[in-house]
Motif scaffolding. Structure first.
Motif, PDB file in Angstrom:
ATOM      1  N   ILE A 186       5.878   0.601  -3.101  1.00  0.00           N
ATOM      2  CA  ILE A 186       4.281   1.067  -2.914  1.00  0.00           C
ATOM      3  C   ILE A 186       3.959   0.637  -1.538  1.00  0.00           C
ATOM      4  O   ILE A 186       4.164  -0.313  -0.784  1.00  0.00           O
ATOM      5  N   ILE A 222       3.798  -2.209 -11.738  1.00  0.00           N
ATOM      6  CA  ILE A 222       3.345  -1.647 -10.572  1.00  0.00           C
ATOM      7  C   ILE A 222       2.053  -1.903 -10.024  1.00  0.00           C
ATOM      8  O   ILE A 222       1.848  -2.419  -8.747  1.00  0.00           O
ATOM      9  N   SER A 251       1.350  -4.303  -6.731  1.00  0.00           N
ATOM     10  CA  SER A 251       0.184  -3.781  -5.774  1.00  0.00           C
ATOM     11  C   SER A 251      -0.798  -4.866  -5.385  1.00  0.00           C
ATOM     12  O   SER A 251      -1.177  -5.214  -4.393  1.00  0.00           O
ATOM     13  N   ILE A 299       2.529   5.584  -3.910  1.00  0.00           N
ATOM     14  CA  ILE A 299       3.608   5.275  -4.472  1.00  0.00           C
ATOM     15  C   ILE A 299       4.624   6.383  -4.183  1.00  0.00           C
ATOM     16  O   ILE A 299       4.541   7.618  -4.239  1.00  0.00           O
TER      17      ILE A 299
END
Length: 139
Positions: A101, A53, A57, A114
């Protein structure tokens, strides 16, 4: 046009909850307001997915020219993403998640949101987390 941290946070939330079809519309609309933004899909087991994650990002923010390729900007995105993960992870420990995201920046303000659905058989929980950082503008 000067945007406050709340404007940037709202943009990140809208990007995270938008459908794929809506993303281009929001990106062009926010660009008119001097807010750069992007979104990226996420999914999997939450605990195993935390590094992914943060990585997704960073990659999305760099590809969209939201941040420069420098450790200060990368640290801001990673920190905001980590904060957002912290807000949602307690509800998702041991379960599979799917979502998006949303990332937005204007001037020194950057926000990472998120938005995810937590699956347990046919019972789904919906959670949202938001992180904000202030970063210097590098010219």
């Amino acid at each position: 046009m000067t945007n406050k941290s709340t404007d940037v946070a709202k943009a990140a939330v809208k990007m995270a909850i938008s459908s794929r079809d809506e993303e281009d519309y929001y990106i062009s609309n926010f660009k008119k307001k001097d807010i750069m933004c992007t979104a990226v899909d996420i999914g999997g087991n939450i605990m195993a997915s935390i590094p992914k994650i943060i990585e997704r990002s960073l990659v999305a923010a760099k590809r969209s020219n939201i941040i420069s390729d420098c450790h200060v900007h990368e640290g801001a995105i990673a920190g905001a993403a980590r904060e957002a993960i912290t807000q949602v992870s307690s509800k998702a420990i041991g379960l599979n998640v799917g979502g998006k995201i949303g990332i937005a920046r204007s001037g020194e303000h950057v926000s990472v949101c998120i938005f995810m659905s937590i699956g347990l058989l046919h019972l789904n929980e919906v959670v949202i987390g938001l992180g904000h950082r202030s970063i210097p503008i590098i010219k």
